[in-house]
Design a protein around this motif. Structure first.
Motif, mmCIF file in Angstrom:
data_model
loop_
_atom_site.group_PDB
_atom_site.id
_atom_site.type_symbol
_atom_site.label_atom_id
_atom_site.label_comp_id
_atom_site.label_asym_id
_atom_site.label_seq_id
_atom_site.Cartn_x
_atom_site.Cartn_y
_atom_site.Cartn_z
ATOM 1 N N PHE A 480 -9.572 -40.468 15.164
ATOM 2 C CA PHE A 480 -10.732 -40.504 16.058
ATOM 3 C C PHE A 480 -11.206 -41.940 16.264
ATOM 4 O O PHE A 480 -11.496 -42.352 17.391
ATOM 5 C CB PHE A 480 -11.853 -39.650 15.475
ATOM 6 C CG PHE A 480 -13.196 -39.907 16.105
ATOM 7 C CD1 PHE A 480 -13.449 -39.532 17.419
ATOM 8 C CD2 PHE A 480 -14.204 -40.547 15.383
ATOM 9 C CE1 PHE A 480 -14.680 -39.786 18.006
ATOM 10 C CE2 PHE A 480 -15.435 -40.795 15.961
ATOM 11 C CZ PHE A 480 -15.665 -40.412 17.274
ATOM 12 N N VAL A 481 -11.259 -42.719 15.181
ATOM 13 C CA VAL A 481 -11.742 -44.101 15.292
ATOM 14 C C VAL A 481 -10.828 -44.914 16.195
ATOM 15 O O VAL A 481 -11.294 -45.746 16.995
ATOM 16 C CB VAL A 481 -11.849 -44.742 13.892
ATOM 17 C CG1 VAL A 481 -12.175 -46.230 13.996
ATOM 18 C CG2 VAL A 481 -12.916 -44.041 13.067
ATOM 19 N N GLN A 482 -9.533 -44.679 16.111
ATOM 20 C CA GLN A 482 -8.582 -45.448 16.925
ATOM 21 C C GLN A 482 -8.688 -45.137 18.409
ATOM 22 O O GLN A 482 -8.225 -45.932 19.234
ATOM 23 C CB GLN A 482 -7.159 -45.189 16.427
ATOM 24 C CG GLN A 482 -6.881 -45.815 15.059
ATOM 25 C CD GLN A 482 -5.522 -45.447 14.512
ATOM 26 O OE1 GLN A 482 -4.891 -44.469 14.946
ATOM 27 N NE2 GLN A 482 -5.036 -46.239 13.554
ATOM 28 N N THR A 483 -9.291 -44.001 18.752
ATOM 29 C CA THR A 483 -9.495 -43.686 20.174
ATOM 30 C C THR A 483 -10.719 -44.370 20.752
ATOM 31 O O THR A 483 -10.907 -44.381 21.978
ATOM 32 C CB THR A 483 -9.647 -42.160 20.368
ATOM 33 O OG1 THR A 483 -10.834 -41.716 19.694
ATOM 34 C CG2 THR A 483 -8.436 -41.418 19.826
ATOM 35 N N LEU A 484 -11.579 -44.950 19.891
ATOM 36 C CA LEU A 484 -12.800 -45.592 20.362
ATOM 37 C C LEU A 484 -12.482 -46.987 20.886
ATOM 38 O O LEU A 484 -11.603 -47.683 20.342
ATOM 39 C CB LEU A 484 -13.824 -45.679 19.225
ATOM 40 C CG LEU A 484 -14.278 -44.349 18.635
ATOM 41 C CD1 LEU A 484 -15.179 -44.579 17.413
ATOM 42 C CD2 LEU A 484 -15.007 -43.511 19.672
ATOM 43 N N PRO A 485 -13.178 -47.449 21.914
ATOM 44 C CA PRO A 485 -12.894 -48.770 22.495
ATOM 45 C C PRO A 485 -12.998 -49.907 21.480
ATOM 46 O O PRO A 485 -12.216 -50.852 21.521
ATOM 47 C CB PRO A 485 -13.958 -48.906 23.591
ATOM 48 C CG PRO A 485 -14.358 -47.507 23.921
ATOM 49 C CD PRO A 485 -14.221 -46.727 22.656
ATOM 50 N N GLU A 486 -13.951 -49.837 20.568
ATOM 51 C CA GLU A 486 -14.164 -50.927 19.617
ATOM 52 C C GLU A 486 -13.804 -50.545 18.192
ATOM 53 O O GLU A 486 -14.118 -51.270 17.255
ATOM 54 C CB GLU A 486 -15.620 -51.395 19.681
ATOM 55 C CG GLU A 486 -16.048 -51.897 21.055
ATOM 56 C CD GLU A 486 -17.483 -52.380 21.078
ATOM 57 O OE1 GLU A 486 -17.846 -53.189 20.210
ATOM 58 O OE2 GLU A 486 -18.231 -51.943 21.976
ATOM 59 N N GLY A 487 -13.166 -49.391 18.023
ATOM 60 C CA GLY A 487 -12.729 -48.995 16.699
ATOM 61 C C GLY A 487 -13.877 -48.859 15.722
ATOM 62 O O GLY A 487 -14.906 -48.242 16.014
ATOM 63 N N PHE A 488 -13.714 -49.463 14.535
ATOM 64 C CA PHE A 488 -14.766 -49.391 13.516
ATOM 65 C C PHE A 488 -16.018 -50.163 13.929
ATOM 66 O O PHE A 488 -17.080 -49.972 13.347
ATOM 67 C CB PHE A 488 -14.254 -49.936 12.173
ATOM 68 C CG PHE A 488 -13.351 -48.986 11.449
ATOM 69 C CD1 PHE A 488 -13.864 -47.896 10.775
ATOM 70 C CD2 PHE A 488 -11.974 -49.179 11.449
ATOM 71 C CE1 PHE A 488 -13.043 -47.006 10.105
ATOM 72 C CE2 PHE A 488 -11.136 -48.306 10.782
ATOM 73 C CZ PHE A 488 -11.657 -47.208 10.106
ATOM 74 N N ALA A 489 -15.898 -51.042 14.928
ATOM 75 C CA ALA A 489 -17.062 -51.786 15.419
ATOM 76 C C ALA A 489 -17.806 -51.028 16.508
ATOM 77 O O ALA A 489 -18.736 -51.578 17.110
ATOM 78 C CB ALA A 489 -16.626 -53.152 15.945
ATOM 79 N N GLN A 490 -17.417 -49.784 16.757
ATOM 80 C CA GLN A 490 -18.085 -48.981 17.781
ATOM 81 C C GLN A 490 -19.559 -48.782 17.399
ATOM 82 O O GLN A 490 -19.868 -48.388 16.267
ATOM 83 C CB GLN A 490 -17.403 -47.617 17.925
ATOM 84 C CG GLN A 490 -17.946 -46.751 19.036
ATOM 85 C CD GLN A 490 -17.528 -47.243 20.419
ATOM 86 O OE1 GLN A 490 -16.607 -48.034 20.538
ATOM 87 N NE2 GLN A 490 -18.205 -46.778 21.444
#
Length: 616
Positions: A480-490
């Motif tokens: 799920f985190v890898q699908t976010l534009p900023e990853g863990f910095a989302q």
């Protein structure tokens, strides 16, 4: 109801405690006092220069008063007037600079002092027991941190020294007027009884208004906090109209209280101004009569007009400063009441130095606990969790399941019995060390404003980016985190808005794993997620409990059938303990819970897809 009490306008005990917060800034306060003194003196200089200019150059008099400036003033009227005008201008400029410097310094000191006070309040709120929050609404605590601290800031920045400055100006003005003409001074002072009567009436009316305003602000804060937090329920049950009506009533109380205060200010200042003008009118008549008789210089009368304006302005200001003082004393009373609230659960003076070891057992030994006196939530509960064992706790709502975890972490203190970790009473550990060894995932996942990485780390040093990714991968969050534009910095907004309950719960699981706790507590961690997310969380559970002593509190029996042992709580008592199969064979409370959850599926011939019905 504590919002209703305004208290005294001055309380020496409270003032001494308040002065503690400006003690670190004594040099700045000393400079401000010097500037205040100079400013008060300069306010007296202007009328004296005016009297000197009129009597010496504009309307020369044989009885002109001698001053220290006589040797330096020219006998030429134009030159002399220029000299006096220049001195007057200097007095105005220096007075303005002194006023600016004093105001700036005290505003700076006030903000510094309130910064320290807010920090102290925040530290206190973080150390107070959970029982304190059970009895104190969040809105009231927000009022302590905001409205009450603002009232104290007003006291420091425009209250204490301003009152002193007004008193100093009044004193200097009266001395100067008595020196010029005791008779004219008497005319100005003749209206003082009327001014005092009007001021006392104004103070009484405004005091009532301020009391109502403070109560209304506290109610608004509490109401907003409660209804904004529960906005989803409010909208779901179409309660917006009722909520608007209730808020309108509270808001109207606040408005009406402010209107009464505005009306009071509306009539006070014109009346005070009228009385001042009345005094000046009397002064004009009496002074003119004395001037015509040759007993008084016209410059003195002109100076008295200027002194009259300076005389009545501080009196009006003192009336307002009284309200500032009274509000500040009431705010201080409430703030110090919060700061003086005893922290009942603290680390011992000499805590056990070692942290609980990973092979330490957890033991509840005849534990009794009640949130209220003699209303026992737990009654004589005893059990032991072996190192590395996974224990599940089940039971009806109110059976005392979550209370077990709260007592183990010392959020509350047991009344009877003892809880041990590694053979040591939990009350002998340092609180920070004790809780550092536990990872906990709650039923309602809570996220803070920031980023996903910050929510997993929670400020704990030593958790690297690799640790974040590994923890996220083990709890099925990394995809799920890898699908976010900023990853863990989302970014994460307030309360995790924009993320599903399951996603927020997985972030909480990653948080628990990243901190690598020795012991793990899962409190209804899957009760509010969908079936697909529950499957992912159940897989994460298998990763979390490996090598850890774990307590799993659950309603869904499907999530705890693999536990080494299951504890069944009922009405605050431990009623059954054993494996899934052993408890089913007993055909007791656990068997009934099992039947209630799976009766429908079994009657239809369905079997649980996630776990075998018979367990392992």
């Amino acid at each position: 109801m504590e919002e209703e009490v305004l208290g005294k306008a001055y309380d020496g005990r409270l003032m001494r405690r308040l002065l503690k917060y400006i003690r670190p800034y004594k040099p700045a306060v000393a400079v401000s006092l010097v500037l205040l003194l100079f400013n008060a003196l300069l306010q007296v200089v202007g009328p004296l220069l005016t009297a000197l200019a009129v009597d010496r150059y504009l309307a020369p008099s044989a009885k002109v008063r001698h001053t220290l400036l006589d040797p330096f003033l020219s006998t030429n009227p134009w030159t002399g007037l220029g000299q006096i005008s220049f001195l007057y201008l200097l007095a105005v400029i220096f007075g303005m600079l002194c006023d600016f410097g004093e105001q700036y310094i005290m505003q700076w000191v006030g903000q510094k002092a309130m910064f320290d006070l807010r920090r102290e309040i925040m530290e206190k709120l973080q150390r107070l027991d959970l029982a304190f929050y059970d009895h104190n609404p969040v809105g009231r605590l927000v009022t302590r941190m905001t409205t009450d601290v603002d009232a104290l800031n007003e006291l420091f920045s425009s209250g204490l020294l301003m009152i002193l400055g007004d008193l100093m100006m009044l004193g200097f003005v009266v001395i100067a007027m008595l020196e010029l003409s005791p008779g004219l001074t008497g005319f100005l002072l003749a209206v003082m009884p009327l001014v005092l009567v009007v001021t006392l009436q104004f103070r009484r009316v405004v005091q009532k208004s301020y009391r109502r305003i403070r109560m209304a602000i506290a109610r608004i804060n509490s109401y907003l906090q409660e209804h904004i937090s529960g906005i989803a329920v409010l909208q779901l049950f179409n309660g917006e109209a009722r909520s608007r009506r209730e808020f309108e009533s509270i808001n109207r109380d606040h408005m009406e209280a402010y209107k009464d205060a505005i009306i009071a200010y509306g009539w006070f200042y014109p009346i005070a101004e009228f009385l001042g003008m009345l005094a000046l009118a009397l002064l004009l008549g009496y002074g003119g009569f004395r001037v015509r008789g040759g007993a008084l210089q016209i410059g003195v009368v002109v100076a008295f007009f200027q002194y009259g304006l300076r005389f009545f302005r501080p009196i009006q200001d003192l009336s307002e400063k009284y309200n500032i003082m009274q509000s500040a004393m009431a705010a201080a009373e409430r703030v110090f009441k919060l700061l003086d609230t005893p922290v009942l659960i603290q680390s011992p003076a000499e805590p056990v130095p070692a942290n609980p070891q990973s092979d330490a057992a957890i033991e509840f030994d005849h534990v009794w606990f009640a949130y209220k006196d003699d209303d026992w939530v737990l009654s004589d509960v005893s059990f032991r969790i072996q190192p590395g064992e996974t224990i599940a706790v089940v039971g009806h709502t109110g059976a005392g399941k979550t209370t077990l975890a709260s007592l183990l972490l010392r959020f509350y203190e047991v009344q009877r019995g003892v809880i041990r970790v590694g053979g040591t009473d939990v009350r002998e550990f340092d609180l920070e060390n004790l809780r550092r060894n536990f990872g906990i995932v709650l039923q309602d996942p809570h996220l803070f404003t920031g980023t996903i990485a910050e929510n997993i780390r929670l400020g704990t040093p030593g958790i690297s980016d690799h640790d974040l990714a590994e923890a996220a991968a083990r709890v099925n969050l990394l995809d799920f985190v890898q699908t976010l534009p900023e990853g863990f910095a989302q970014p994460v907004r307030e309360r995790g808005a924009g993320y599903s309950t399951g996603q927020k719960q997985l972030i909480n699981f990653a948080r628990a794993l990243a901190h690598n706790p020795r012991f793990l507590i899962l409190d209804e961690a899957t009760s509010s997620v969908d079936t697909e997310t529950e499957l992912r969380i159940r897989e994460a559970l298998r990763q979390l409990v490996v090598g850890r002593t774990s307590i799993v509190i659950a309603h869904r029996l499907s999530t705890i059938q693999r536990a080494d042992r299951i504890i069944v709580m009922h009405k605050g008592k431990l009623r059954e303990i054993g494996t899934h199969q052993e408890l089913l064979a007993l055909r007791g409370i656990y068997w009934k819970l099992y039947q209630l959850q799976y009766k429908d599926q079994e009657s239809g011939g369905a079997r649980l897809a996630e776990e075998p019905v018979t367990g392992d």
